[in-house]
Design a protein around this motif. Sequence first.
Motif, short mmCIF file in Angstrom:
data_model
loop_
_atom_site.label_atom_id
_atom_site.label_comp_id
_atom_site.label_asym_id
_atom_site.label_seq_id
_atom_site.Cartn_x
_atom_site.Cartn_y
_atom_site.Cartn_z
N SER A 58 59.39 52.16 72.99
CA SER A 58 59.66 52.36 71.84
C SER A 58 59.51 51.21 70.86
O SER A 58 59.40 49.93 71.50
CB SER A 58 61.31 52.83 71.69
N PRO A 59 59.22 51.06 69.88
CA PRO A 59 59.08 50.05 68.97
C PRO A 59 60.24 48.43 68.97
O PRO A 59 59.34 47.94 68.91
CB PRO A 59 59.02 49.69 67.51
N ASP A 60 61.08 49.01 69.58
CA ASP A 60 61.91 47.63 69.63
C ASP A 60 61.66 47.19 70.68
O ASP A 60 62.44 45.97 70.85
CB ASP A 60 63.67 48.64 69.13
N ALA A 61 60.85 47.46 71.95
CA ALA A 61 60.99 46.50 73.15
C ALA A 61 59.75 45.76 73.45
O ALA A 61 58.76 46.01 72.99
CB ALA A 61 60.75 47.87 74.37
N LYS A 62 60.44 44.57 72.87
CA LYS A 62 59.25 43.42 72.63
C LYS A 62 58.79 42.87 74.16
O LYS A 62 57.11 42.84 74.20
CB LYS A 62 59.82 42.51 71.80
N ALA A 67 63.00 48.36 80.82
CA ALA A 67 64.13 48.41 81.34
C ALA A 67 64.90 48.43 79.31
O ALA A 67 65.41 49.48 79.58
CB ALA A 67 64.40 47.34 81.89
N ARG A 68 63.86 48.02 78.66
CA ARG A 68 64.81 48.02 77.87
C ARG A 68 63.86 49.35 75.78
O ARG A 68 64.82 50.22 75.68
CB ARG A 68 63.87 47.20 76.55
N SER A 69 63.43 50.00 76.50
CA SER A 69 62.58 50.84 75.93
C SER A 69 62.66 52.43 76.80
O SER A 69 62.93 53.36 77.29
CB SER A 69 61.12 50.79 76.53
N LEU A 70 63.24 53.15 75.28
CA LEU A 70 64.06 54.34 75.60
C LEU A 70 62.68 55.68 74.11
O LEU A 70 62.81 55.10 73.59
CB LEU A 70 65.38 54.46 75.46
N VAL A 71 61.47 56.28 74.67
CA VAL A 71 60.91 56.88 73.57
C VAL A 71 61.87 58.83 73.95
O VAL A 71 61.63 59.02 75.07
CB VAL A 71 59.91 56.82 74.36
N PRO A 72 62.32 59.00 73.06
CA PRO A 72 62.82 60.35 72.93
C PRO A 72 61.38 61.67 73.02
O PRO A 72 60.34 61.58 72.94
CB PRO A 72 63.27 60.64 71.58
N ALA A 73 61.91 62.98 73.67
CA ALA A 73 60.65 64.53 73.68
C ALA A 73 60.01 64.26 72.83
O ALA A 73 59.06 64.82 72.97
CB ALA A 73 62.14 65.00 74.80
N GLU A 74 60.22 64.28 71.59
CA GLU A 74 60.01 64.44 69.78
C GLU A 74 58.76 63.82 69.92
O GLU A 74 58.03 64.60 68.95
CB GLU A 74 60.99 64.46 68.87
N THR A 75 59.17 62.70 70.04
CA THR A 75 57.78 61.52 70.15
C THR A 75 56.71 61.97 71.37
O THR A 75 55.65 62.27 71.24
CB THR A 75 58.10 60.07 70.33
N LEU A 76 57.34 62.69 72.57
CA LEU A 76 56.52 63.04 73.52
C LEU A 76 55.59 64.70 72.63
O LEU A 76 54.36 64.16 73.21
CB LEU A 76 57.41 63.40 74.46
N ALA A 77 55.95 65.02 72.92
CA ALA A 77 55.55 66.49 71.68
C ALA A 77 54.78 65.97 70.69
O ALA A 77 53.70 66.15 70.63
CB ALA A 77 57.04 67.20 71.22
N THR A 233 46.98 47.66 81.63
CA THR A 233 47.03 46.28 82.57
C THR A 233 47.40 45.28 81.72
O THR A 233 48.40 43.93 81.81
CB THR A 233 45.38 45.92 82.25
N ASP A 234 47.70 45.49 80.10
CA ASP A 234 48.94 44.25 79.48
C ASP A 234 50.63 45.07 79.88
O ASP A 234 50.89 43.90 79.71
CB ASP A 234 48.57 45.17 77.93
N ALA A 235 50.58 46.40 79.69
CA ALA A 235 51.65 46.62 80.51
C ALA A 235 52.04 45.63 81.92
O ALA A 235 53.78 45.33 82.14
CB ALA A 235 52.06 47.97 80.70
N TYR A 236 51.32 44.76 82.48
CA TYR A 236 51.97 44.70 83.32
C TYR A 236 52.90 43.53 83.10
O TYR A 236 53.76 42.92 84.27
CB TYR A 236 50.89 43.47 84.52
N ALA A 237 52.89 42.87 81.85
CA ALA A 237 53.56 41.71 81.80
C ALA A 237 54.77 42.19 81.99
O ALA A 237 56.31 41.75 81.99
CB ALA A 237 53.41 41.27 80.52
N ALA A 238 55.59 43.55 81.38
CA ALA A 238 56.27 44.07 80.91
C ALA A 238 57.40 43.98 82.29
O ALA A 238 58.54 44.15 83.08
CB ALA A 238 56.75 45.86 80.77
N ALA A 239 56.63 43.91 83.44
CA ALA A 239 56.80 44.00 85.33
C ALA A 239 58.24 42.97 85.24
O ALA A 239 57.61 41.66 84.91
CB ALA A 239 56.33 44.60 86.68
N PRO A 240 59.55 42.70 86.01
CA PRO A 240 60.35 41.52 86.24
C PRO A 240 59.39 40.52 86.73
O PRO A 240 59.12 41.19 87.82
CB PRO A 240 61.51 42.39 86.73
#
Lengths: 370, 216
Positions: A58-62, A67-77, A233-240
């Motif tokens: 979700s765009p608000d999770a920088k 932990a922060r991102s939540l993406v709704p089912a409609e977006t998945l569709a 790979t870039d998402a690794y940085a999001a790991a705690p």
Amino acid sequence: MYLALLELKAARGRFLLMGCVVLLVAALVGIVSGFTTGLGDDTVSALRRLPATHLAFSPDAKSDQFARSLVPAETLAGWQQRPGVQATPLGVTITRGTTDRHAEVDLAAFGVEVGSFLDPAVEDGQRLGGDGQLVISRKLAEEGVAIGDTLTVDRLGIALKVTGITGRASYGHVPAGYVTTATWQAIRFTAPGASTPAAGLPQQYSAIALRAASSADLDGADGELGTRTVSVTDAYAAAPGYTGERVTMTSIQFFLYLIAPLVVGAFFGVWTVQRQPELALLRAMGASRRRLLGHTLVQAAAVVLGGTLAGAALASAVGLLVGAEVPFSLPGLALTATMATVALAALAGAALTLRRVANADPMTMLGAGR
Amino acid sequence: MTSLTLRQVSVSLGHGDARTPVLRGVSAACRPGELTALVGPSGSGKSTLLAVAGALLRPDSGQVLLGDTDLAQLGDGGRAKARRERIGYMFQSGNLLGGLTTVEQLLAAASIAGRPARRLRAAAETALGDVGLGHRLRHRADQLSGGERQRVALARALFLEPQLLLIDEPTAAVDRDQAGALTDLIARTARARGCVALVATHDPVVVDAATEVISM
């Protein structure tokens, strides 16, 4: 060569001492490298195992997106309609649980769709079959959880039946376990002490895992669907802790790579100053500059390679001694690359003294101008 | 047999305005098998002449003929080759390489000259025996007396059978008895090997033993 070896033998105490310093630096670099890789694996190996090319958050999770991102089912569709893209939901939550055999464990719960490309293959037992089941990573099995155990999530009371074991995978130093997305949502959204029915849980996920063809328009999809897509790979940085650990360990390695040439350069610098009269004598006896430079390089190579090899052996031994309890990983290729860098850096340090070797003046043997 | 001939050799040392003439048109000839003494007060240019004769220093002008080869015409590499293959040196001090045994001192010279040093060990031991050091084969420089060190240097200078033997103040660090014995050894060896022996010295013992004297 013969003369270089004679000198090595004659000053073996000094060269041995220097070799020990190189050994310690090399071993330290190797050990730090092992911990860097081990800690990295311990933090992101579950992400590395994801057979996806990108993750859409979700765009608000920088930062700290899982932990922060939540993406709704409609977006998945929406993503599932995009050409050139396979999309499946992914949930990631760290929790704790206790097995019916009273083993207390931490669990990085990965919520995946059964039958999707994220559904993990198993080494033992059965694949994920439905809600309330759990496929654990080999690391969790090593902590005492077995197939057939029931793991109850602390404070939520959600019971998970262990059906299979997959390869080693962890997230944020916590062993990974795979559940269905519905089970994951129950873990993620149930308030402690409450008993919320699954139907009442929000249909949201941490991210959408994508397998995107090179022609897929990810930016366009982000714009239309309101997501922020990054490569896995870039998402690794999001790991705690991943970025902090990596920066710390890499900084230590960097300084060790700086220290190696300085120490070796200082030794050979002092050694060369001390033996200026002997270098002058050798020049007077007819030794060419090239030969003296060759001798110095042979001696430096003997010290550096001997010390580096011994350091590699020591680092490997440390890796074996610490065992599986400590996140240490030093595969042969990484060890070779690390030691080659140490050796090159140390030889570069020794090379700094070559000018002084080449400039030894044979005239000083006659007390020039006397 | 090879002789050494210097013709109109001039050398200035220093740089720019501080450049000072040390040798001005010096000519001399040294015959093989003879001991030639090079004498003169300090600062007269004895060491510079030795350096020029021994291909350590290229003169500004003149010829330095070792046999048919003009050492003054050789470049840095050519002079280094001449030093290791045709010239033996015995310096006033600092002759020996630290940490090496007496045998290894000779083998080091052989290695520099590109000879198979490992196969010359027996020859090195014989050479040291010839200068009376057969009982000191495994000793290092710091375990030898001043006279013994000079004899090791002499043995090393002669080991590869040079055409020219250059010696700088050989008796400066030894007592009178040792000076006499060392001088005698140098003169005898030069005669036996048929090499040119040029010795810079202040010592009357050496001058008395010389067949020729060059005064600076």
